[in-house]
Structures are given as structure tokens and as C-alpha cells.
Design an enzyme around this catalytic site. Structure first.
Site, PDB file in Angstrom:
ATOM      1  N   SER A 127     -54.293 -13.313 -30.923  1.00  0.00           N
ATOM      2  CA  SER A 127     -54.206 -14.429 -31.865  1.00  0.00           C
ATOM      3  C   SER A 127     -54.970 -14.154 -33.152  1.00  0.00           C
ATOM      4  O   SER A 127     -56.027 -13.496 -33.144  1.00  0.00           O
ATOM      5  CB  SER A 127     -54.801 -15.672 -31.182  1.00  0.00           C
ATOM      6  N   GLU A 129     -56.774 -16.185 -34.483  1.00  0.00           N
ATOM      7  CA  GLU A 129     -58.097 -16.815 -34.350  1.00  0.00           C
ATOM      8  C   GLU A 129     -59.176 -15.758 -34.126  1.00  0.00           C
ATOM      9  O   GLU A 129     -60.361 -16.029 -34.314  1.00  0.00           O
ATOM     10  CB  GLU A 129     -58.102 -17.819 -33.193  1.00  0.00           C
ATOM     11  N   TYR A 151     -62.508 -20.123 -27.846  1.00  0.00           N
ATOM     12  CA  TYR A 151     -61.123 -19.648 -27.714  1.00  0.00           C
ATOM     13  C   TYR A 151     -60.960 -18.285 -28.397  1.00  0.00           C
ATOM     14  O   TYR A 151     -60.397 -17.346 -27.830  1.00  0.00           O
ATOM     15  CB  TYR A 151     -60.157 -20.668 -28.343  1.00  0.00           C
ATOM     16  N   LYS A 155     -59.984 -14.663 -26.724  1.00  0.00           N
ATOM     17  CA  LYS A 155     -58.818 -13.867 -27.148  1.00  0.00           C
ATOM     18  C   LYS A 155     -59.243 -12.434 -27.515  1.00  0.00           C
ATOM     19  O   LYS A 155     -58.499 -11.491 -27.286  1.00  0.00           O
ATOM     20  CB  LYS A 155     -58.113 -14.540 -28.328  1.00  0.00           C
ATOM     21  N   HIS A 181     -47.865 -20.336 -35.309  1.00  0.00           N
ATOM     22  CA  HIS A 181     -46.412 -20.444 -35.256  1.00  0.00           C
ATOM     23  C   HIS A 181     -46.062 -21.769 -34.593  1.00  0.00           C
ATOM     24  O   HIS A 181     -46.622 -22.140 -33.570  1.00  0.00           O
ATOM     25  CB  HIS A 181     -45.778 -19.242 -34.566  1.00  0.00           C
TER      26      HIS A 181
END
Ligand code: F7E
Length: 327
Positions: A127, A129, A151, A155, A181
Site C-alpha cells: 500500500s 500508506e 496499518y 503493510k 483506489h
């Protein structure tokens, strides 16, 4: 007939990917978590061709069992706790699923493949992020990772573990570093869908206000239906690798409000939008925009839907959905 196993199949990306693979002639298996999960029924109604298997990313024995039933040629690991805001409140659970779940899936896949490690291809949903406090603009596959949430940290773990399995065991394991997305299938907790649904309800007189957090945040928003194609393309390459998947254009939450409200003929949204500190993050990611040159040149991938079309499409979907609900 090629066979694919998708974790996270009941999420937005899982649904689009399942439809995409079925259209290509794949037999698709989907991992669904938990007893009496209502999403199982919804998935069955939406895509009856999918063969549903029960398992949990935190339970490696269930993953080994599922792999031995599905016998996949391709594994798409999309399962995660994916809402960034929630990850501070549930940092440990987010790590168990979004980080260690990747390790469980990689290890189960390695055991399933046995000596013939190349028989299975693996996709990891990484991601944007992971870039968090972005260290360069735009972000590429080589940009330093600087996550800003539990999070994002989870990831990063999954991303590097995927690279480690590729480099240690020769596994065909690729990571897609996907920027935001969206679609009408997006959960209403994410800002695009929260806005498009509220705008539809405001225009129908069902809601008066929309409370939001940071209006200055900027994201590179694309259409989820375009992005799943990139996942498949990565697994068709002779060698595994990591790819940024993004549109290359960023917009603020204010831009999102402009497009969404203008779709229903409202040009000044200031009287409808309020600010609520409850939606502010402990450490927000202020701005992300991706450079997907590598995906464009190696995979031949490019996004098809632009930002205004995406947001208008989502507002129109929500208008139709809300009209049915009030009928
Ligand atoms: O927030 C700001 C918020 O929750 C976007 C996930 O798919 O994409 C997604 O993560 C921005 C943030 O998505 C509200 O502060 C303002 O700056 O829609 P979001 P996200 O955090 O970017 C990445 C690529 C993933 O991997 C994730 O799984 O919008 N914002 N006001 C708000 N956000 C929300 N949710 N709600 C608000 O009221």
C-alpha cells in the site's frame, strides 16, 4: 483452466479481481473468515461462480487446508484490516492480520508448493500508506518507506516479508504498491464513499450535514476496477517484482467535495460540510502521489478512469441506491 485463490475476496478489490479472473476463464476460490459471516451470502449472490472456503489469515493451519483444496496456480493476498483510522484503536489486531497474516500466507504457500516452488505465483497487496510521511514526490518503488500508522507499519512488514520469501526461496512473489483506489463498492468509512453517499443523501433531502476531518489531505485516487488488472499482469511476468500502481495525479478532500457536490448541481458545499475532530488522525498522511512508470513500461498497464469520472460515477451510484432505500 487456471486456478486462483483470493484472500479478502469479500472486499472491494477481491470482488473486482474475482470477476476479472472469471472472465479470463479462471476457477476462483475465495477465503472467507468466520462463522455465520453475512458477507459469504452477499458474495455468493454477487458472484456465484466463486468457490468459498473458510479460513483465517491468523490461523496458518486453515490456510494450509485451504491451499490443499484450491490447488491454486496463483494466490492473491488481499485480506487485511484496511481502515487506517481504526488501526490505532486496534494496533495489535491490525498487526496480527495485516502483518503476520502475510507471513502465514507466504509460509503456507511455500509449504504447499513443496519442492516445486515455482508452481505457485503470489501477489501481495502492499500500500502507498507505507510511504506515510513521503520522503520524495512522486513516490516510486525506490522511495524510502516512512509509515505513519499501525496499518502502514503492518503493510511494511508484509511488503518486506514478501521480498524476503522471493529472495530466500525463489518464490514468484510480487508486491503491488497500490495508491488509493475507489469504487461504488468502497466501504462507507473511507472518505470518497463517505462523501459520495452523503452528497447523494443531501441532494435527496435525507441528510443535512457531512462531518469530516482533515480537508487538506491529498491523495492519488484511481478506480479499483482498473487496479486489479495490474495485480494479474504482475503474476504473468517471467520474473516477480514490485510495482507502484497509481494515476500520477493527486487531489485534496476539497477537490473531492467540489466534484461530488457539483455532480448534483451544488456549487458551494460550505453550508453542508462541518469539521469534526473525531475524524482527525493521530498522525495523518498529508499527501501521496505515485509514479507508476515502471508498471506502465514493464506491464503495459495504465489507469483508464480519471478522478472526476470516478467520483461522479460513485455519486450517481449512491443516488440510485438511496432512491431504492427510501422507496
Ligand atoms: O482517508 C482524510 C483522512 O480513509 C483518506 C485505504 O484503502 O488507501 C486507504 O487509506 C484521507 C486521510 O483512506 C475524513 O485523514 C478527512 O488523509 O479514505 P481514507 P486512506 O487512509 O488514504 C490506502 C492506500 C490503503 O492502503 C488503505 O487500506 O482522507 N479524511 N476526513 C477522512 N478520512 C475518512 N476516512 N473519514 C473522514 O471523515
Amino acid at each position: 483452466m487456471p486456478r486462483a485463490l483470493i484472500t479478502g475476496i469479500t472486499g472491494q478489490d477481491g470482488l473486482y479481481l474475482a470477476e476479472y479472473l472469471i472472465d479470463k476463464g479462471y476457477e476462483v476460490y475465495g477465503l472467507v473468515r468466520g462463522q455465520s459471516n453475512p458477507r459469504r451470502e452477499i458474495l455468493h449472490r454477487m458472484i456465484p461462480e466463486v468457490k468459498i472456503l473458510t479460513g483465517d489469515l491468523t490461523d496458518i493451519s486453515s490456510l494450509i487446508r485451504v491451499l490443499s483444496i484450491a490447488e491454486p496456480d496463483e494466490v492473491y493476498n488481499l485480506g487485511a484490516i484496511s481502515f487506517v483510522g481504526y488501526s490505532w484503536e486496534n494496533a495489535s489486531l491490525t498487526s496480527d492480520v495485516t502483518a503476520f497474516g502475510v507471513l502465514n500466507m507466504l509460509e503456507a504457500t511455500r509449504l504447499y508448493a513443496g519442492r516445486d516452488i515455482e508452481k505457485v505465483r503470489f501477489y501481495q497487496a502492499s500500500s502507498s500508506e507505507m510511504f506515510g510521511k513521503a520522503q520524495e514526490v512522486p513516490q516510486t518503488e525506490r522511495t524510502l518507506l516512512w509509515p505513519r500508522s499501525p496499518y502502514g507499519v503492518a503493510k511494511v512488514y508484509g511488503h518486506y516479508m514478501t521480498i524476503t520469501y522471493r529472495e530466500s526461496y525463489g518464490m514468484h512473489a510480487s508486491s503491488g504498491i497500490l495508491f488509493n483506489h475507489e469504487s461504488p463498492r468502497r466501504g462507507p468509512e473511507f472518505v470518497t464513499r463517505k462523501v459520495t453517499r452523503a452528497v447523494a443523501r443531501i441532494s435527496l433531502g435525507l441528510q443535512q450535514e457531512l462531518a469530516l476531518g482533515n480537508l487538506d489531505a491529498r491523495r492519488d485516487w484511481g478506480f479499483a476496477g482498473d487496479f486489479v488488472e495490474a495485480m494479474w499482469l504482475m503474476l504473468q511476468q517471467p520474473t516477480p517484482d514490485d510495482y507502484v500502481i497509481a494515476t500520477g495525479r493527486d487531489h485534496s478532500i476539497r477537490d473531492l467535495l467540489d466534484v461530488a457536490f457539483s455532480t448534483v448541481g451544488i456549487n458551494d458545499w460550505s453550508e453542508y460540510v462541518t469539521r469534526d475532530p473525531a475524524y482527525l488522525r493521530l498522525a495523518d498522511v498529508e499527501s501521496l502521489v505515485g509514479d507508476s512508470s515502471k508498471a506502465r513500461s514493464v506491464l503495459g498497464w495504465e489507469p483508464k478512469m480519471d478522478f472526476p469520472s470516478l467520483i461522479s460515477m460513485m455519486v450517481n451510484h449512491d443516488l440510485a441506491e438511496q432512491k431504492v432505500l427510501v422507496r
